[in-house]
Design a protein around this motif. Structure first.
Motif, PDB file in Angstrom:
ATOM      1  N   PRO A  59     -14.826   2.460 -14.293  1.00  0.00           N
ATOM      2  CA  PRO A  59     -15.809   3.508 -14.578  1.00  0.00           C
ATOM      3  C   PRO A  59     -15.216   4.904 -14.497  1.00  0.00           C
ATOM      4  O   PRO A  59     -15.808   5.864 -14.974  1.00  0.00           O
ATOM      5  CB  PRO A  59     -16.859   3.298 -13.480  1.00  0.00           C
ATOM      6  N   ARG A  60     -14.040   5.040 -13.898  1.00  0.00           N
ATOM      7  CA  ARG A  60     -13.375   6.341 -13.763  1.00  0.00           C
ATOM      8  C   ARG A  60     -11.890   6.113 -13.529  1.00  0.00           C
ATOM      9  O   ARG A  60     -11.470   5.009 -13.181  1.00  0.00           O
ATOM     10  CB  ARG A  60     -13.958   7.149 -12.600  1.00  0.00           C
ATOM     11  N   GLY A  61     -11.087   7.184 -13.706  1.00  0.00           N
ATOM     12  CA  GLY A  61      -9.663   7.098 -13.429  1.00  0.00           C
ATOM     13  C   GLY A  61      -8.814   6.919 -14.674  1.00  0.00           C
ATOM     14  O   GLY A  61      -9.237   6.302 -15.651  1.00  0.00           O
ATOM     15  N   SER A  62      -7.595   7.465 -14.620  1.00  0.00           N
ATOM     16  CA  SER A  62      -6.646   7.349 -15.725  1.00  0.00           C
ATOM     17  C   SER A  62      -5.768   6.118 -15.527  1.00  0.00           C
ATOM     18  O   SER A  62      -5.744   5.509 -14.449  1.00  0.00           O
ATOM     19  CB  SER A  62      -5.759   8.590 -15.784  1.00  0.00           C
ATOM     20  N   GLU A  63      -5.008   5.774 -16.570  1.00  0.00           N
ATOM     21  CA  GLU A  63      -4.102   4.630 -16.455  1.00  0.00           C
ATOM     22  C   GLU A  63      -3.018   4.895 -15.413  1.00  0.00           C
ATOM     23  O   GLU A  63      -2.625   3.986 -14.683  1.00  0.00           O
ATOM     24  CB  GLU A  63      -3.472   4.316 -17.813  1.00  0.00           C
ATOM     25  N   ILE A  64      -2.573   6.140 -15.315  1.00  0.00           N
ATOM     26  CA  ILE A  64      -1.568   6.483 -14.294  1.00  0.00           C
ATOM     27  C   ILE A  64      -2.152   6.283 -12.905  1.00  0.00           C
ATOM     28  O   ILE A  64      -1.509   5.720 -12.011  1.00  0.00           O
ATOM     29  CB  ILE A  64      -1.087   7.940 -14.484  1.00  0.00           C
ATOM     30  N   GLY A  65      -3.395   6.739 -12.709  1.00  0.00           N
ATOM     31  CA  GLY A  65      -4.042   6.563 -11.411  1.00  0.00           C
ATOM     32  C   GLY A  65      -4.248   5.111 -11.064  1.00  0.00           C
ATOM     33  O   GLY A  65      -4.052   4.694  -9.916  1.00  0.00           O
ATOM     34  N   VAL A  66      -4.653   4.309 -12.055  1.00  0.00           N
ATOM     35  CA  VAL A  66      -4.852   2.876 -11.840  1.00  0.00           C
ATOM     36  C   VAL A  66      -3.531   2.199 -11.496  1.00  0.00           C
ATOM     37  O   VAL A  66      -3.454   1.347 -10.603  1.00  0.00           O
ATOM     38  CB  VAL A  66      -5.496   2.233 -13.083  1.00  0.00           C
ATOM     39  N   ARG A  67      -2.453   2.601 -12.167  1.00  0.00           N
ATOM     40  CA  ARG A  67      -1.140   2.019 -11.899  1.00  0.00           C
ATOM     41  C   ARG A  67      -0.707   2.298 -10.453  1.00  0.00           C
ATOM     42  O   ARG A  67      -0.195   1.412  -9.759  1.00  0.00           O
ATOM     43  CB  ARG A  67      -0.112   2.581 -12.886  1.00  0.00           C
ATOM     44  N   LYS A  68      -0.941   3.526  -9.999  1.00  0.00           N
ATOM     45  CA  LYS A  68      -0.581   3.884  -8.625  1.00  0.00           C
ATOM     46  C   LYS A  68      -1.446   3.120  -7.617  1.00  0.00           C
ATOM     47  O   LYS A  68      -0.953   2.663  -6.584  1.00  0.00           O
ATOM     48  CB  LYS A  68      -0.750   5.388  -8.413  1.00  0.00           C
ATOM     49  N   SER A  69      -2.725   2.985  -7.925  1.00  0.00           N
ATOM     50  CA  SER A  69      -3.614   2.242  -7.036  1.00  0.00           C
ATOM     51  C   SER A  69      -3.195   0.781  -6.938  1.00  0.00           C
ATOM     52  O   SER A  69      -3.149   0.207  -5.843  1.00  0.00           O
ATOM     53  CB  SER A  69      -5.052   2.336  -7.548  1.00  0.00           C
ATOM     54  N   LEU A  70      -2.871   0.174  -8.070  1.00  0.00           N
ATOM     55  CA  LEU A  70      -2.434  -1.220  -8.057  1.00  0.00           C
ATOM     56  C   LEU A  70      -1.153  -1.391  -7.256  1.00  0.00           C
ATOM     57  O   LEU A  70      -0.981  -2.389  -6.534  1.00  0.00           O
ATOM     58  CB  LEU A  70      -2.236  -1.721  -9.490  1.00  0.00           C
ATOM     59  N   ALA A  71      -0.234  -0.426  -7.366  1.00  0.00           N
ATOM     60  CA  ALA A  71       1.012  -0.502  -6.603  1.00  0.00           C
ATOM     61  C   ALA A  71       0.720  -0.494  -5.098  1.00  0.00           C
ATOM     62  O   ALA A  71       1.337  -1.251  -4.327  1.00  0.00           O
ATOM     63  CB  ALA A  71       1.927   0.663  -6.975  1.00  0.00           C
ATOM     64  N   ARG A  72      -0.218   0.353  -4.657  1.00  0.00           N
ATOM     65  CA  ARG A  72      -0.586   0.394  -3.237  1.00  0.00           C
ATOM     66  C   ARG A  72      -1.204  -0.927  -2.802  1.00  0.00           C
ATOM     67  O   ARG A  72      -0.887  -1.467  -1.728  1.00  0.00           O
ATOM     68  CB  ARG A  72      -1.595   1.525  -2.981  1.00  0.00           C
ATOM     69  N   LEU A  73      -2.083  -1.452  -3.635  1.00  0.00           N
ATOM     70  CA  LEU A  73      -2.784  -2.681  -3.275  1.00  0.00           C
ATOM     71  C   LEU A  73      -1.857  -3.886  -3.276  1.00  0.00           C
ATOM     72  O   LEU A  73      -2.026  -4.817  -2.473  1.00  0.00           O
ATOM     73  CB  LEU A  73      -3.957  -2.905  -4.240  1.00  0.00           C
ATOM     74  N   VAL A  74      -0.859  -3.896  -4.168  1.00  0.00           N
ATOM     75  CA  VAL A  74       0.148  -4.961  -4.159  1.00  0.00           C
ATOM     76  C   VAL A  74       0.971  -4.878  -2.883  1.00  0.00           C
ATOM     77  O   VAL A  74       1.278  -5.904  -2.250  1.00  0.00           O
ATOM     78  CB  VAL A  74       1.052  -4.861  -5.401  1.00  0.00           C
ATOM     79  N   GLU A  75       1.308  -3.660  -2.480  1.00  0.00           N
ATOM     80  CA  GLU A  75       2.079  -3.481  -1.247  1.00  0.00           C
ATOM     81  C   GLU A  75       1.289  -3.955  -0.035  1.00  0.00           C
ATOM     82  O   GLU A  75       1.853  -4.497   0.922  1.00  0.00           O
ATOM     83  CB  GLU A  75       2.437  -2.004  -1.091  1.00  0.00           C
ATOM     84  N   GLN A  76      -0.023  -3.799  -0.089  1.00  0.00           N
ATOM     85  CA  GLN A  76      -0.869  -4.253   1.013  1.00  0.00           C
ATOM     86  C   GLN A  76      -1.199  -5.745   0.910  1.00  0.00           C
ATOM     87  O   GLN A  76      -1.875  -6.289   1.782  1.00  0.00           O
ATOM     88  CB  GLN A  76      -2.164  -3.439   1.028  1.00  0.00           C
ATOM     89  N   ARG A  77      -0.729  -6.367  -0.155  1.00  0.00           N
ATOM     90  CA  ARG A  77      -0.864  -7.807  -0.411  1.00  0.00           C
ATOM     91  C   ARG A  77      -2.299  -8.256  -0.708  1.00  0.00           C
ATOM     92  O   ARG A  77      -2.552  -9.461  -0.735  1.00  0.00           O
ATOM     93  CB  ARG A  77      -0.311  -8.627   0.784  1.00  0.00           C
ATOM     94  N   ILE A  78      -3.225  -7.332  -0.922  1.00  0.00           N
ATOM     95  CA  ILE A  78      -4.571  -7.759  -1.296  1.00  0.00           C
ATOM     96  C   ILE A  78      -4.638  -8.021  -2.805  1.00  0.00           C
ATOM     97  O   ILE A  78      -5.550  -8.659  -3.302  1.00  0.00           O
ATOM     98  CB  ILE A  78      -5.627  -6.717  -0.882  1.00  0.00           C
ATOM     99  N   VAL A  79      -3.637  -7.539  -3.541  1.00  0.00           N
ATOM    100  CA  VAL A  79      -3.518  -7.813  -4.971  1.00  0.00           C
ATOM    101  C   VAL A  79      -2.174  -8.476  -5.221  1.00  0.00           C
ATOM    102  O   VAL A  79      -1.156  -8.066  -4.660  1.00  0.00           O
ATOM    103  CB  VAL A  79      -3.636  -6.522  -5.804  1.00  0.00           C
ATOM    104  N   ARG A  80      -2.181  -9.504  -6.053  1.00  0.00           N
ATOM    105  CA  ARG A  80      -0.947 -10.182  -6.443  1.00  0.00           C
ATOM    106  C   ARG A  80      -0.519  -9.701  -7.821  1.00  0.00           C
ATOM    107  O   ARG A  80      -1.344  -9.606  -8.732  1.00  0.00           O
ATOM    108  CB  ARG A  80      -1.143 -11.701  -6.480  1.00  0.00           C
ATOM    109  N   ALA A  81       0.762  -9.429  -7.979  1.00  0.00           N
ATOM    110  CA  ALA A  81       1.320  -9.034  -9.274  1.00  0.00           C
ATOM    111  C   ALA A  81       2.261 -10.135  -9.746  1.00  0.00           C
ATOM    112  O   ALA A  81       3.097 -10.632  -8.981  1.00  0.00           O
ATOM    113  CB  ALA A  81       2.066  -7.716  -9.157  1.00  0.00           C
ATOM    114  N   THR A  82       2.126 -10.507 -11.013  1.00  0.00           N
ATOM    115  CA  THR A  82       2.924 -11.594 -11.588  1.00  0.00           C
ATOM    116  C   THR A  82       3.429 -11.175 -12.962  1.00  0.00           C
ATOM    117  O   THR A  82       2.710 -10.520 -13.721  1.00  0.00           O
ATOM    118  CB  THR A  82       2.076 -12.876 -11.730  1.00  0.00           C
ATOM    119  N   GLU A  83       4.688 -11.544 -13.254  1.00  0.00           N
ATOM    120  CA  GLU A  83       5.229 -11.289 -14.587  1.00  0.00           C
ATOM    121  C   GLU A  83       4.766 -12.400 -15.522  1.00  0.00           C
ATOM    122  O   GLU A  83       4.978 -13.582 -15.256  1.00  0.00           O
ATOM    123  CB  GLU A  83       6.753 -11.240 -14.544  1.00  0.00           C
TER     124      GLU A  83
END
Length: 237
Positions: A59-83
């Motif tokens: 509902p809000r936020g730019s792609e850059i902001g979303v990318r940074k948020s996802l990086a934080r959440l991956v570091e906190q392990r609440i989000v999984r990132a997969t290639e």
């Protein structure tokens, strides 16, 4: 004529949910950062999403902001990132102890819906029909927007079917028949209806911070409105 409460579940002409507080982003009431809506999007999606897909659902936020948020959440392990091929996709780690919080954020849009349905279901007299309209239905409101609610009630004893004054013997007969068969509200029931509507305004304000705008119609008025919108049906040959 007894009018069944077939629409008491509260439907919307545009979407199936109410947006609470900020009518486009209920997570803003909990957190001002993008982490809240990002987690809500991933929890609701139920499948891996790319950064672009997450951004498109935000509902809000730019792609850059979303990318940074996802990086934080991956570091906190609440989000999984997969290639996945050439793409990097993200999904909620539902084993994480904070995953229920993300799922709760995703479900905030249903809370007001359920509370309204339960509250209206306890009314006496009950509404015949209820639906949202305006910015709450379209999903483009904000923290200052009204929540529009249409409530249709049984007719009062003093009300007449508009068909009686629209001309033509067939319409006159239909209007009289409708009045004769209708379950009509007494003055005491009308006063109680008004008190219930006032209480609902206070409840919704406390639940959301948004004012509730109630548009009230009798069954006669609502049916007349629908007839005028649809117009006369096709004539047989």
């Amino acid at each position: 004529m007894n009018y069944p409460m077939r629409d008491l579940t509260i439907r919307s002409d545009s979407v199936g949910y109410f947006w609470i507080v900020d009518l486009t982003d209920p997570t803003r009431a909990v957190t001002a950062t993008l982490d809240g809506p990002v987690l809500a999007v991933l929890a609701a999606a139920g499948k891996p999403l790319t950064v672009g897909e997450v951004t498109a659902l935000m509902p809000r936020g730019s792609e850059i902001g979303v990318r940074k948020s996802l990086a934080r959440l991956v570091e906190q392990r609440i989000v999984r990132a997969t290639e996945m091929g050439r793409n990097r996709v993200h999904e909620l780690n539902r084993d994480h102890v904070a995953a229920p919080v993300a799922e709760a954020l995703a479900g905030l849009r249903l809370v007001l819906w359920k509370r309204l349905r339960n509250t209206l279901g306890s009314w006496n007299p009950k509404p015949v029909h209820g639906s949202v309209f305006g910015s709450a239905a379209r999903g483009d409101g904000d923290a200052h927007s009204d929540i529009g609610l249409l409530l249709v009630r049984a007719p009062a004893a003093s009300e007449t079917d508009p068909r009686r004054s629209s001309g033509g013997p067939a319409k006159n007969v239909a209007g009289y028949a409708s009045e004769f068969m209708a379950s009509q509200l007494t003055e005491r029931q009308l006063a109680k209806w008004a008190r219930q509507a006032d209480q609902l305004r206070e409840l919704v304000s406390g639940w959301t911070g948004n004012p509730l705008q109630v548009l009230e119609m009798s069954v006669f008025e609502w049916c007349d409105h629908r007839r005028r919108r649809t117009g006369p049906g096709p004539r047989g040959r």
